[in-house]
Design an enzyme around this catalytic site. Structure first.
Site, short mmCIF file in Angstrom:
data_model
loop_
_atom_site.label_atom_id
_atom_site.label_comp_id
_atom_site.label_asym_id
_atom_site.label_seq_id
_atom_site.Cartn_x
_atom_site.Cartn_y
_atom_site.Cartn_z
CB ALA A 98 -0.90 -0.02 1.22
CD GLU A 137 -2.55 -7.45 2.78
OE1 GLU A 137 -2.12 -6.31 2.49
OE2 GLU A 137 -3.22 -7.68 3.80
N GLY A 188 0.49 -4.97 0.90
CA GLY A 188 -0.66 -4.98 0.00
C GLY A 188 -0.36 -5.63 -1.34
CD GLU A 239 1.27 -5.56 5.72
OE1 GLU A 239 2.00 -6.50 6.10
OE2 GLU A 239 0.56 -5.62 4.69
C1 HXC Z 1 5.07 4.40 -1.06
C2 HXC Z 1 6.98 3.44 -1.86
C3 HXC Z 1 6.60 2.19 -1.33
C4 HXC Z 1 5.37 2.12 -0.63
C5 HXC Z 1 8.50 1.97 -2.30
N1 HXC Z 1 8.15 3.24 -2.45
N2 HXC Z 1 7.57 1.30 -1.61
N3 HXC Z 1 6.21 4.53 -1.73
N4 HXC Z 1 4.65 3.26 -0.52
N5 HXC Z 1 4.92 0.98 -0.12
C6 HXC Z 1 8.91 4.31 -3.14
C7 HXC Z 1 10.09 4.76 -2.33
O1 HXC Z 1 9.70 5.70 -1.37
C8 HXC Z 1 10.96 5.36 -3.40
O2 HXC Z 1 10.46 6.64 -3.75
C9 HXC Z 1 10.71 4.46 -4.61
O3 HXC Z 1 9.46 3.80 -4.35
C10 HXC Z 1 11.78 3.40 -4.78
O4 HXC Z 1 11.89 2.68 -3.56
P1 HXC Z 1 13.29 2.46 -2.81
O5 HXC Z 1 13.00 2.18 -1.40
O6 HXC Z 1 14.23 3.59 -3.12
O7 HXC Z 1 13.81 1.15 -3.56
P2 HXC Z 1 14.76 0.00 -2.98
O8 HXC Z 1 15.89 0.63 -2.21
O9 HXC Z 1 15.05 -0.86 -4.13
O10 HXC Z 1 13.88 -0.80 -1.91
C11 HXC Z 1 12.74 -1.54 -2.33
C12 HXC Z 1 11.87 -1.94 -1.09
C13 HXC Z 1 11.52 -0.67 -0.29
C14 HXC Z 1 12.65 -2.92 -0.22
C15 HXC Z 1 10.62 -2.64 -1.65
O11 HXC Z 1 10.99 0.31 -1.19
C16 HXC Z 1 10.50 -0.90 0.78
O12 HXC Z 1 10.80 -1.45 1.84
N6 HXC Z 1 9.23 -0.48 0.55
C17 HXC Z 1 8.16 -0.56 1.52
C18 HXC Z 1 7.70 -1.99 1.63
C19 HXC Z 1 6.55 -2.08 2.66
O13 HXC Z 1 6.73 -1.81 3.84
N7 HXC Z 1 5.39 -2.46 2.18
C20 HXC Z 1 4.23 -2.63 3.01
C21 HXC Z 1 3.47 -1.34 2.99
S1 HXC Z 1 2.17 -1.35 4.16
P3 HXC Z 1 11.39 7.96 -3.64
O14 HXC Z 1 10.45 9.05 -4.07
O15 HXC Z 1 11.83 8.04 -2.23
O16 HXC Z 1 12.50 7.68 -4.60
C22 HXC Z 1 0.94 -2.15 3.43
C23 HXC Z 1 -0.26 -2.15 4.28
C24 HXC Z 1 -1.40 -2.95 3.77
O17 HXC Z 1 0.99 -2.63 2.37
C25 HXC Z 1 -2.60 -2.74 4.60
C26 HXC Z 1 -2.41 -2.47 6.05
C27 HXC Z 1 -2.22 -1.07 6.43
#
Ligand code: HXC
Length: 257
Positions: free
Chosen positions: A65, A111, A108, A131
Site C-alpha cells: 500500500a 495481498e 498490499g 506491515e
Molecule cells: C510508497 C513506496 C513504497 C510504498 C517503495 N516506495 N515502496 N512509496 N509506498 N509501499 C517508493 C520509495 O519511497 C521510493 O520513492 C521508490 O518507491 C523506490 O523505492 P526504494 O525504497 O528507493 O527502492 P529500494 O531501495 O530498491 O527498496 C525496495 C523496497 C523498499 C525494499 C521494496 O521500497 C520498501 O521497503 N518499501 C516498503 C515496503 C513495505 O513496507 N510495504 C508494506 C506497505 S504497508 P522515492 O520518491 O523516495 O524515490 C501495506 C499495508 C497494507 O501494504 C494494509 C495495512 C495497512
C-alpha cells in the site's frame, strides 16, 4: 487510456492489467485501487474475456500500500472511508484471475497477489507482510489468506518478523503455483491464462467457485456442493461438445454455453 496508474490490453481472450507506477514500485494508492478494480470488473463483464492476468514490472509486482498516502491519516479517516475495503470486490470476480509476480510483492502487493486465483512467480519474486515494521498489520486480507495458503507457522513468522520469503520458499510453502525464470514469466503466465480462456467460461467459473467453496465450508458440504455443480455441467452445451470431441478424437469448440 482512461487509466493513469495501470495499463490494460487484450491478448486474444485474455485481459491483461499491468500495474504501472514505476517511480513508487507500483505502491497501491487509492487511484490505483480504483483503477485495478474498475479494469478487472470491466473484463469480468466482457463476454470476449475468458481469463484475467494481473502483473507488475520486473522490479516490483507491488511494494505494498502507498505508505506516503496512508501516513497522515487518522483513525476516524481510515475507519470512515473503510480504507482498502474496495479491494474486496476482486473476490466477487467470477472470471479466473492469474497473478504474474516478479520482484517485490510486499504488504498490499502480496495481498493483491493472493486475491488472484493463483500466482505464477519469477525466480526474482519476494513475498512478505512487513506491515508490522510500520506499526500496522495487514489490511487487505493478508493475515487470513496467507495463513490459509502457507499455514500458521509461516504466516506468523512472516507477519511477526516482517521478513521476506523468496520464490523458492513461497513455492515450497504453497503460496505460489509455479516458479519460472524471470525472463520467461510473462510468456508462461500468458500461456496459462490463454489455456484457461480456451476452456468453456461458465465451466471455468464453476471450477473456480468449487475450489473457493473449500475455504468457506466443511469437507462434507464442500463435496456436496461440488457434486451438484458437477451434475449441472451436464446441462451445458459445452459438456456435450467437450465429451463428443474427445470421443471423435478432435479439438473441442466450446460456445460458452
Ligand atoms: C510508497 C513506496 C513504497 C510504498 C517503495 N516506495 N515502496 N512509496 N509506498 N509501499 C517508493 C520509495 O519511497 C521510493 O520513492 C521508490 O518507491 C523506490 O523505492 P526504494 O525504497 O528507493 O527502492 P529500494 O531501495 O530498491 O527498496 C525496495 C523496497 C523498499 C525494499 C521494496 O521500497 C520498501 O521497503 N518499501 C516498503 C515496503 C513495505 O513496507 N510495504 C508494506 C506497505 S504497508 P522515492 O520518491 O523516495 O524515490 C501495506 C499495508 C497494507 O501494504 C494494509 C495495512 C495497512
Amino acid at each position: 487510456s482512461e487509466y493513469e496508474t495501470i495499463l490494460t490490453e487484450r491478448t486474444g481472450r485474455v485481459g491483461v492489467v499491468t500495474l504501472n507506477r514505476p517511480k513508487a514500485l507500483n505502491a497501491l494508492n487509492s487511484q490505483l485501487m480504483r483503477e485495478v478494480v474498475a479494469a478487472v470488473e470491466a473484463f469480468d463483464a466482457d463476454d470476449e474475456i475468458g481469463a484475467i492476468l494481473i502483473t507488475g514490472s520486473e522490479k516490483a509486482f507491488a511494494a505494498g500500500a502507498d505508505i506516503k498516502e496512508m501516513q497522515p491519516k487518522t483513525f476516524a479517516q481510515v475507519y470512515g472511508e473503510d480504507l482498502f475495503s474496495q479491494w474486496d470486490r476482486l473476490s466477487s470476480v467470477r472470471t479466473p484471475i492469474v497473478a504474474a509476480v516478479a520482484g517485490y510483492a510486499l504488504g498490499g502487493g502480496c495481498e493483491l497477489a493472493m486475491l488472484c486465483d493463483f500466482i505464477i512467480a519469477a525466480d526474482t519474486a519476494k513475498f512478505g507482510q512487513p506491515e508490522i515494521k510500520l506499526g500496522v498489520i495487514p489490511g487487505i486480507g493478508g493475515s487470513q489468506r496467507l495463513t490459509r495458503a502457507v499455514g500458521k507457522a509461516k504466516a506468523m513468522d512472516l507477519c511477526l518478523t516482517g521478513r521476506n520469503m523468496d520464490a523458492e520458499e513461497a513455492e515450497r510453502a504453497g503460496l505460489v503455483a509455479r516458479v519460472v525464470p524471470a525472463a520467461d514469466l510473462q510468456a508462461v503466465a500468458l500461456e496459462a491464462a490463454t489455456a484457461i480462456a480456451s476452456m468453456s467460461l461458465p465451466i471455468a467459473m464453476m471450477a473456480k467457485e468449487a475450489v473457493n467453496r473449500s475455504f468457506e465450508t466443511t469437507l462434507a458440504e464442500g463435496v456436496k456442493f461440488e457434486r451438484r455443480v458437477f451434475h449441472s455441467t451436464f446441462a451445458t452445451a459445452d459438456q456435450k461438445e467437450g465429451m463428443a470431441a474427445f470421443v471423435e478424437k478432435r479439438a473441442p469448440k466450446f460456445v460458452n454455453g
